[in-house]
Write an enzyme that holds these catalytic residues in place. Sequence first.
Site, PDB file in Angstrom:
ATOM      1  CG  ASP A  87      -2.134  -0.872   1.036  1.00  0.00           C
ATOM      2  OD1 ASP A  87      -2.393  -1.301  -0.095  1.00  0.00           O
ATOM      3  OD2 ASP A  87      -2.826  -1.149   2.041  1.00  0.00           O
ATOM      4  CG  MET A  96      -7.925   7.217   6.311  1.00  0.00           C
ATOM      5  SD  MET A  96      -8.730   5.763   5.569  1.00  0.00           S
ATOM      6  CE  MET A  96      -9.685   5.153   6.975  1.00  0.00           C
ATOM      7  CE  LYS A 106      -8.272   0.108  -2.764  1.00  0.00           C
ATOM      8  NZ  LYS A 106      -7.435  -0.930  -2.148  1.00  0.00           N
TER       9      LYS A 106
END
Length: 380
Positions: free
Chosen positions: A149, A286, A171
């Site tokens: 990732d 996030m 991502k």
Amino acid sequence: MALSPSPSSSLTPRPPSPSTPLPFSTPLPRFTLSAIRASGRLLSAAAAAPSPFTEAQSAARYQRDGWVYAADSTLSAPSHSVDDRANEIALQLPELRKLLGALREARKSGGGSEGPGSVSLVGTGPGDPELLTLKAVRSIEKADLILYDRLVSNDVLGLVRGDARLLYVGKTAGYHSRTQEEIHELLLSFAEAGANVVRLKGGDPLVFGRGGEEMDFLQKQGIHVKVIPGITSASGIAAELGIPLTHRGIANSVRFLTGHSRNGGTDPLYVAENAVDPESTLVVYMGLSTLPSLAHKLIYHGLPTNTPAVAVERGTTPQQRTVFAMLNNLSDEVKLAELVSPTLIIIGNVVALSPLWPQSSEGSVASGREYAERRQVSSL
């Protein structure tokens, strides 16, 4: 951007469905990992802001993993213009196709493993490679193929053995190099061919890492999945700042929240009403883009405006930056500091226990504790 500490903020830079088999065609030339690593180092050195945790580094990472794309000069980055997802993966990953074909041929000739391979979901912690577990290191060193990732640092990738293969599947907001379904298919295809596959994730794979989805998918296909936990960002970053997530008499619980929802999903901030508790610590993953709304909702539902809080960019890495502020000022201070993703947010009276908390006298832990205790009493 250099900022001097103020009573409300402190910016602190740290010093240095079963899967469809992938189609095949004529094998293409092999590209050595040493050459790819060399090109990656050169690009990394030339980068204006050499951080292993920003999407700007993706170009360097694609070059480091350039064996995936170099066989076709027209494929410089992932594209999603092909309708058939399996064909798209095969077209974009010629060397993976070659490796998968070799694994299948070895199995047919009796030179490979008889049963399916395995998949390990490995947590790499918040960024500092020294926070890796011994079990994670051993798993990385044994891997045939690693899917990693965006938040996996180059230091961690340096542990991969020379003949293993790397594939970036990261991502970020507005851009996914691979869909989750494509990641599932890649994991399954190589595990079925007998490979030892490692899926590297930042933090802990089962804390906002979608590891549960990958584990569920693979287990339904009969693939053995091993989960190797990592130090989640909440624990690693809190420890780095000297913040106890729980503290007797100040915080008796901690709650992990996501500030990001899936496309078309429910507003992730609906939890704010039930998250307001002066005796609890809130850790928001996030949540950089939704911080203004979250702070407003928490205050609206009763959390005091002067609740201590901190936002931490790239925690535990040499690029770490922190912004301390009261909850009602945090969004403005973060915007002024121009923090970028990944940024973790901690909200609660325990934040004032940090020796870095600007309200503490001469940065002492004792003063921070006194401040937090006064905040706790005033909120009751």
